[in-house]
Design a protein around this motif. Sequence first.
Motif, mmCIF file in Angstrom:
data_model
loop_
_atom_site.group_PDB
_atom_site.id
_atom_site.type_symbol
_atom_site.label_atom_id
_atom_site.label_comp_id
_atom_site.label_asym_id
_atom_site.label_seq_id
_atom_site.Cartn_x
_atom_site.Cartn_y
_atom_site.Cartn_z
ATOM 1 N N TYR A 121 15.183 -18.677 -23.278
ATOM 2 C CA TYR A 121 15.051 -18.321 -21.880
ATOM 3 C C TYR A 121 16.410 -18.391 -21.204
ATOM 4 C CZ TYR A 121 15.173 -23.359 -20.896
ATOM 5 O OH TYR A 121 15.547 -24.671 -20.807
ATOM 6 N N LEU A 122 16.479 -17.795 -20.036
ATOM 7 C CA LEU A 122 17.672 -17.855 -19.213
ATOM 8 C C LEU A 122 17.255 -17.669 -17.769
ATOM 9 C CD1 LEU A 122 18.762 -14.805 -18.036
ATOM 10 C CD2 LEU A 122 18.868 -14.459 -20.495
ATOM 11 N N TYR A 123 18.062 -18.205 -16.892
ATOM 12 C CA TYR A 123 17.893 -17.992 -15.460
ATOM 13 C C TYR A 123 19.079 -17.179 -14.965
ATOM 14 C CZ TYR A 123 14.310 -21.618 -15.411
ATOM 15 O OH TYR A 123 13.183 -22.348 -15.646
ATOM 16 N N THR A 124 18.813 -16.251 -14.084
ATOM 17 C CA THR A 124 19.864 -15.476 -13.452
ATOM 18 C C THR A 124 19.467 -15.254 -12.004
ATOM 19 O OG1 THR A 124 21.306 -13.533 -13.710
ATOM 20 C CG2 THR A 124 18.948 -13.199 -14.138
ATOM 21 N N THR A 125 20.267 -14.489 -11.300
ATOM 22 C CA THR A 125 19.973 -14.235 -9.897
ATOM 23 C C THR A 125 20.016 -12.740 -9.613
ATOM 24 O OG1 THR A 125 22.291 -14.398 -9.215
ATOM 25 C CG2 THR A 125 20.999 -16.433 -9.176
ATOM 26 N N SER A 126 19.425 -12.377 -8.504
ATOM 27 C CA SER A 126 19.483 -10.985 -8.067
ATOM 28 C C SER A 126 20.945 -10.600 -7.851
ATOM 29 C CB SER A 126 18.681 -10.811 -6.776
ATOM 30 O OG SER A 126 19.081 -11.765 -5.811
ATOM 31 N N GLY A 127 21.220 -9.326 -7.967
ATOM 32 C CA GLY A 127 22.582 -8.842 -7.794
ATOM 33 C C GLY A 127 23.332 -8.694 -9.102
ATOM 34 N N LEU A 128 22.721 -9.149 -10.194
ATOM 35 C CA LEU A 128 23.360 -9.074 -11.510
ATOM 36 C C LEU A 128 22.606 -8.083 -12.392
ATOM 37 C CD1 LEU A 128 23.965 -12.907 -12.015
ATOM 38 C CD2 LEU A 128 25.614 -11.205 -11.245
ATOM 39 N N GLU A 129 22.423 -6.866 -11.870
ATOM 40 C CA GLU A 129 21.591 -5.878 -12.559
ATOM 41 C C GLU A 129 22.120 -5.487 -13.933
ATOM 42 O OE1 GLU A 129 22.105 -5.844 -9.241
ATOM 43 O OE2 GLU A 129 20.009 -6.205 -8.687
ATOM 44 N N SER A 130 23.440 -5.367 -14.086
ATOM 45 C CA SER A 130 23.959 -4.980 -15.404
ATOM 46 C C SER A 130 23.698 -6.080 -16.429
ATOM 47 C CB SER A 130 25.442 -4.618 -15.339
ATOM 48 O OG SER A 130 26.216 -5.700 -14.880
ATOM 49 N N ALA A 131 23.784 -7.337 -16.012
ATOM 50 C CA ALA A 131 23.468 -8.445 -16.921
ATOM 51 C C ALA A 131 21.983 -8.421 -17.272
ATOM 52 C CB ALA A 131 23.847 -9.780 -16.289
ATOM 53 N N ALA A 132 21.126 -8.232 -16.280
ATOM 54 C CA ALA A 132 19.685 -8.190 -16.529
ATOM 55 C C ALA A 132 19.340 -7.066 -17.496
ATOM 56 C CB ALA A 132 18.922 -8.024 -15.219
ATOM 57 N N SER A 133 19.981 -5.924 -17.321
ATOM 58 C CA SER A 133 19.758 -4.790 -18.211
ATOM 59 C C SER A 133 20.164 -5.127 -19.646
ATOM 60 C CB SER A 133 20.548 -3.581 -17.705
ATOM 61 O OG SER A 133 20.463 -2.517 -18.620
ATOM 62 N N LEU A 134 21.278 -5.828 -19.800
ATOM 63 C CA LEU A 134 21.729 -6.246 -21.130
ATOM 64 C C LEU A 134 20.715 -7.198 -21.764
ATOM 65 C CD1 LEU A 134 24.028 -6.196 -23.266
ATOM 66 C CD2 LEU A 134 25.016 -8.158 -22.063
ATOM 67 N N TYR A 135 20.241 -8.171 -21.005
ATOM 68 C CA TYR A 135 19.246 -9.110 -21.535
ATOM 69 C C TYR A 135 17.997 -8.371 -21.996
ATOM 70 C CZ TYR A 135 22.178 -12.491 -19.013
ATOM 71 O OH TYR A 135 23.217 -13.229 -18.537
ATOM 72 N N GLU A 136 17.554 -7.419 -21.190
ATOM 73 C CA GLU A 136 16.342 -6.661 -21.535
ATOM 74 C C GLU A 136 16.541 -5.831 -22.800
ATOM 75 O OE1 GLU A 136 15.711 -4.810 -17.705
ATOM 76 O OE2 GLU A 136 14.199 -6.318 -17.177
ATOM 77 N N ARG A 137 17.735 -5.261 -22.981
ATOM 78 C CA ARG A 137 18.013 -4.489 -24.198
ATOM 79 C C ARG A 137 17.925 -5.361 -25.448
ATOM 80 N NH1 ARG A 137 23.545 -2.051 -22.996
ATOM 81 N NH2 ARG A 137 23.311 -2.977 -20.965
ATOM 82 N N PHE A 138 18.134 -6.661 -25.298
ATOM 83 C CA PHE A 138 18.055 -7.574 -26.435
ATOM 84 C C PHE A 138 16.702 -8.282 -26.518
ATOM 85 C CE2 PHE A 138 22.541 -6.762 -26.581
ATOM 86 C CZ PHE A 138 22.849 -6.878 -27.931
ATOM 87 N N GLY A 139 15.718 -7.803 -25.755
ATOM 88 C CA GLY A 139 14.352 -8.297 -25.895
ATOM 89 C C GLY A 139 13.883 -9.313 -24.889
#
Length: 165
Positions: A121-139
Motif C-alpha cells: 500500500y501507499l498513501y499519496t495526496t491529490s495534485g500528484l496525478e502523474s504519480a497516481a497514474s504510474l502506481y495504477e500502471r503497476f497494479g
Amino acid sequence: MSQLENITIRHELKPGDLGKVVELHGRIYAQEYGFGLGFEAYVMESMLEFYGQYDPQQDKVWIVEEQGSMVGFLLLMHRQDQQAQLRYFILEKEFRGIGLGKKLMQEWMDFYQEKGYKGAYLYTTSGLESAASLYERFGFKKISQIKSKTFGVNILEILFRLENK
C-alpha cells in the motif's frame, strides 16, 4: 534536461541521507504544493521510524544521485502480515518525464515480488496525478480518499493498495 546515463542509484543508506530525504520532501512540497513545516516534520518522524526498524533483508532504499547529489528517493518498508509500504517516492522536477520514475517503480516491484510480499500500500495526496497514474500502471488501485488539511493546505489523502493475484 538530465539524462538517465548521468544518474546513479544506490541501495545503502549513508550518514546524511536521512536528512537529505527530509530536506528534499520539505523543499519540493513547499515549492510545488504549498505544504508547510508540518509535512517536513511528518517526513522526519516517519524516516526515523523507518530507520529504527530497517532490515536490509526486507526493506530497500533507492537513493537517486547525479554527480553525488541526491535528486530522488524511494523506499520499500516492511509492515505486518507480509505487507510492504511504498514511501517517499520523489524526484527533482528536472528528473521527471525521462523514464526514471518508471525504472524505479519497476525495481520496487521486482524487489517486492522477490521478497514474496502478499500485498502493498501507499498513501499519496491529490495534485500528484502523474504519480497516481504510474502506481495504477503497476497494479495499485485507489481504495479510499479523505479530505485533509494536515499539511497546511486543503488536499485529499489517497490510499492505494496492491494485492497479489
